[in-house]
Design an enzyme around this catalytic site. Structure first.
Site, PDB file in Angstrom:
ATOM      1  N   ASP A   1      26.641  48.305  46.582  1.00 41.15           N
ATOM      2  CA  ASP A   1      26.158  47.219  47.439  1.00 41.15           C
ATOM      3  C   ASP A   1      27.301  46.286  47.829  1.00 41.15           C
ATOM      4  O   ASP A   1      27.489  45.955  49.002  1.00 41.15           O
ATOM      5  CB  ASP A   1      25.055  46.446  46.704  1.00 41.15           C
ATOM      6  CG  ASP A   1      24.573  45.225  47.466  1.00 41.15           C
ATOM      7  OD1 ASP A   1      23.694  45.363  48.332  1.00 41.15           O
ATOM      8  OD2 ASP A   1      25.085  44.120  47.195  1.00 41.15           O
TER       9      ASP A   1
ATOM     10  N   LYS B   1      29.267  45.466  51.636  1.00 41.38           N
ATOM     11  CA  LYS B   1      29.476  44.110  52.138  1.00 41.38           C
ATOM     12  C   LYS B   1      30.959  43.813  52.334  1.00 41.38           C
ATOM     13  O   LYS B   1      31.351  43.160  53.310  1.00 41.38           O
ATOM     14  CB  LYS B   1      28.845  43.104  51.173  1.00 41.38           C
ATOM     15  CG  LYS B   1      27.327  43.208  51.093  1.00 41.38           C
ATOM     16  CD  LYS B   1      26.765  42.385  49.943  1.00 41.38           C
ATOM     17  CE  LYS B   1      25.248  42.491  49.885  1.00 41.38           C
ATOM     18  NZ  LYS B   1      24.680  41.799  48.709  1.00 41.38           N
TER      19      LYS B   1
ATOM     20  N   ARG C   1       5.528  51.930  56.576  1.00 33.92           N
ATOM     21  CA  ARG C   1       5.283  53.315  56.160  1.00 33.92           C
ATOM     22  C   ARG C   1       3.820  53.538  55.787  1.00 33.92           C
ATOM     23  O   ARG C   1       3.258  54.588  56.054  1.00 33.92           O
ATOM     24  CB  ARG C   1       6.181  53.668  54.973  1.00 33.92           C
ATOM     25  CG  ARG C   1       7.596  54.049  55.385  1.00 33.92           C
ATOM     26  CD  ARG C   1       8.437  54.469  54.201  1.00 33.92           C
ATOM     27  NE  ARG C   1       8.688  53.355  53.286  1.00 33.92           N
ATOM     28  CZ  ARG C   1       9.474  53.435  52.218  1.00 33.92           C
ATOM     29  NH1 ARG C   1      10.067  54.573  51.927  1.00 33.92           N
ATOM     30  NH2 ARG C   1       9.669  52.387  51.439  1.00 33.92           N
ATOM     31  N   ARG C   2       3.214  52.520  55.138  1.00 35.15           N
ATOM     32  CA  ARG C   2       1.817  52.655  54.702  1.00 35.15           C
ATOM     33  C   ARG C   2       1.031  51.434  55.168  1.00 35.15           C
ATOM     34  O   ARG C   2       1.384  50.294  54.838  1.00 35.15           O
ATOM     35  CB  ARG C   2       1.737  52.783  53.177  1.00 35.15           C
ATOM     36  CG  ARG C   2       2.397  54.055  52.650  1.00 35.15           C
ATOM     37  CD  ARG C   2       2.150  54.247  51.154  1.00 35.15           C
ATOM     38  NE  ARG C   2       2.753  53.174  50.370  1.00 35.15           N
ATOM     39  CZ  ARG C   2       4.021  53.152  49.992  1.00 35.15           C
ATOM     40  NH1 ARG C   2       4.840  54.133  50.357  1.00 35.15           N
ATOM     41  NH2 ARG C   2       4.487  52.168  49.251  1.00 35.15           N
TER      42      ARG C   2
END
Length: 435
Positions: free
Chosen positions: A205, A209, A49-50
């Site tokens: 999260d 999974k 992104r940067r």
């Protein structure tokens, strides 16, 4: 000697904690990887992104680009590795890569759990590989054994700790008596927890999974929306101490289980008490461990580092090697298997044991009235412990196996009972197969 094969070129999407380690390993282990694959692996470019951001491992600035779509559709790219996470732009970039004939390695649990059907379909339609070992349990080889090694067996249950952050927090609460907030602050200070820990501590999260694990284990399509999810934010130091006093430890578990009649599966993530004698009870700090129970293979346990840059990158590199070998051989790896098409049954149908703590009036007949409510809902009591405190008492009951719906009905009725001051706690009990 045979003629050297041309290099296979890898496009890397993301250069954060995991991506920078993937780039480092591709560079530092180039000779070994070439020997294992049968051709060199070269990094063609890295989408970020940067451009000027400081990275965990050195990456040639000439490889960096902010135009991810142009990178994944380049003619000289063979394999695309996606480690940016999230739904978009990851999904669009993966689909674009596959449409241009690239095979994909991904660590994106959220995308695979939410919209795996679209990604798998694109892989099939474009004759592309899709490997995603790193999406669950970091460095632990888990998905490939489920998908390939146990392909000839019938998996009954997958039970495990698949989130290192919550395991670290609960372990510290158990070993030091810390509160949830104090243990969370320590996990954040050590880099185990994000500044915003919601995805971990609320179970999102682990639920993603669990969906991936259940889909592979039971050859059925399971999404994150199918998973019953509870986090650990309501777990108190008192809960942990009470479990400890009874010989249990509290863990956030992902549980994927085939129903007794084999026609459906239950997929759930929630805190549970497990006996200290159970192997999962000894999983400390930020480690992960998963039990797989299969009809012929019996009980298998997979243990190791479930997160972190280098451990996760290890799983990514393993997938890159597998995909590269397939491309050289002109073959593809295993496709998604959903032939069983088992339905995911509601949480109310899930069966387990329960630890129930009640604050009650300390007078004759209380236990009998409480036991009668349990019996009316067909929830059998295994053990009872009562401690008096003046006019009040605490009643602790552990049940035999019962459905979640039956237990919920029991708790609802107990809350209405005049002699019950409060339902102080309800915790599921796992890892003890006593009927």
């Amino acid at each position: 000697m045979g003629k050297a094969k041309p290099a296979l070129r890898v496009a890397l999407l993301g250069c954060g904690v995991v991506g920078s380690q993937v780039a480092r390993l591709l560079r530092e282990q180039a000779d070994d990887l070439a020997a294992r694959v049968g051709a060199p692996l070269e990094l063609a470019g890295v989408a970020v992104r940067r451009l000027g951001r400081k990275r965990d491992a050195e990456v040639d600035p000439a490889l960096l680009t902010t135009d991810a779509e142009a990178l994944v559709t380049r003619d000289d790219v063979d394999i695309v590795v996606e480690v940016i996470g999230g739904i978009e732009p990851a999904r669009s970039l993966i689909l674009a890569a596959m449409a241009h004939g690239k095979s994909v390695v991904s660590a994106n649990k959220a995308l695979l759990a939410e919209d795996g059907a679209t990604i798998h379909r694109a892989a099939r339609e474009n004759n592309a590989d899709l490997y995603f070992e790193a999406s669950v349990a970091g460095a632990i080889p888990l998905l490939r054994p489920l998908r390939e090694s146990l392909a000839g067996d019938r998996v009954r249950r997958v039970l495990g700790i698949v989130n290192g952050t919550t395991n670290y927090i609960l372990d510290k609460m158990d070993s030091t008596g810390a509160s949830f907030n104090d243990a969370l602050e320590e996990a954040q200070a050590l880099g185990y927890a994000e500044a915003d820990p919601t995805a971990d501590v609320e179970g999102f999260d682990a639920a993603a999974k669990a969906a991936i694990l259940a889909g592979i284990a039971f050859h059925s399509r399971v999404t994150a929306a199918d998973v019953h999810r509870e986090g650990i934010t309501e777990i108190t130091a008192t809960d942990v101490a009470s479990a400890k006093g009874m010989g249990y430890v509290i863990k956030l578990l992902a549980i994927c289980a085939r129903s007794d009649d084999g026609r459906s599966v239950g997929v759930r993530v929630h805190p549970a008490m497990i006996p200290r004698s159970h192997p999962l009870a000894g999983v400390r700090e930020a480690y992960n461990a998963v039990f797989v129970e299969a009809e012929s293979a019996g009980r298998l346990m997979f243990y190791g580092a479930g997160a972190g840059g280098a451990p996760t990158a290890s799983a990514v590199l393993g997938d890159i090697v597998a995909v590269a070998r397939n491309r050289l051989a002109g073959t593809r790896g295993p496709e998604e298997s959903t032939y069983a098409d088992l339905k995911v049954h509601p949480m109310g149908d899930s069966v387990t044991r329960y630890h129930v703590s009640l604050d009650v009036a300390d007078k004759p007949g209380v236990l009998a009235r409480v036991a009668d409510i349990f019996a009316r809902h067909d929830v059998s009591i295994q053990t009872v412990r009562q401690e008096g405190r003046g006019d009040d008492a605490q009643l602790v009951l552990v049940t035999h196996r019962a459905s979640d719906a039956a237990l919920s009905g029991t708790i609802e009725e107990l809350r209405e009972l005049d002699i019950v001051r409060a339902v102080a706690g309800v915790m599921r009990v796992e890892g003890d197969d006593t009927p």
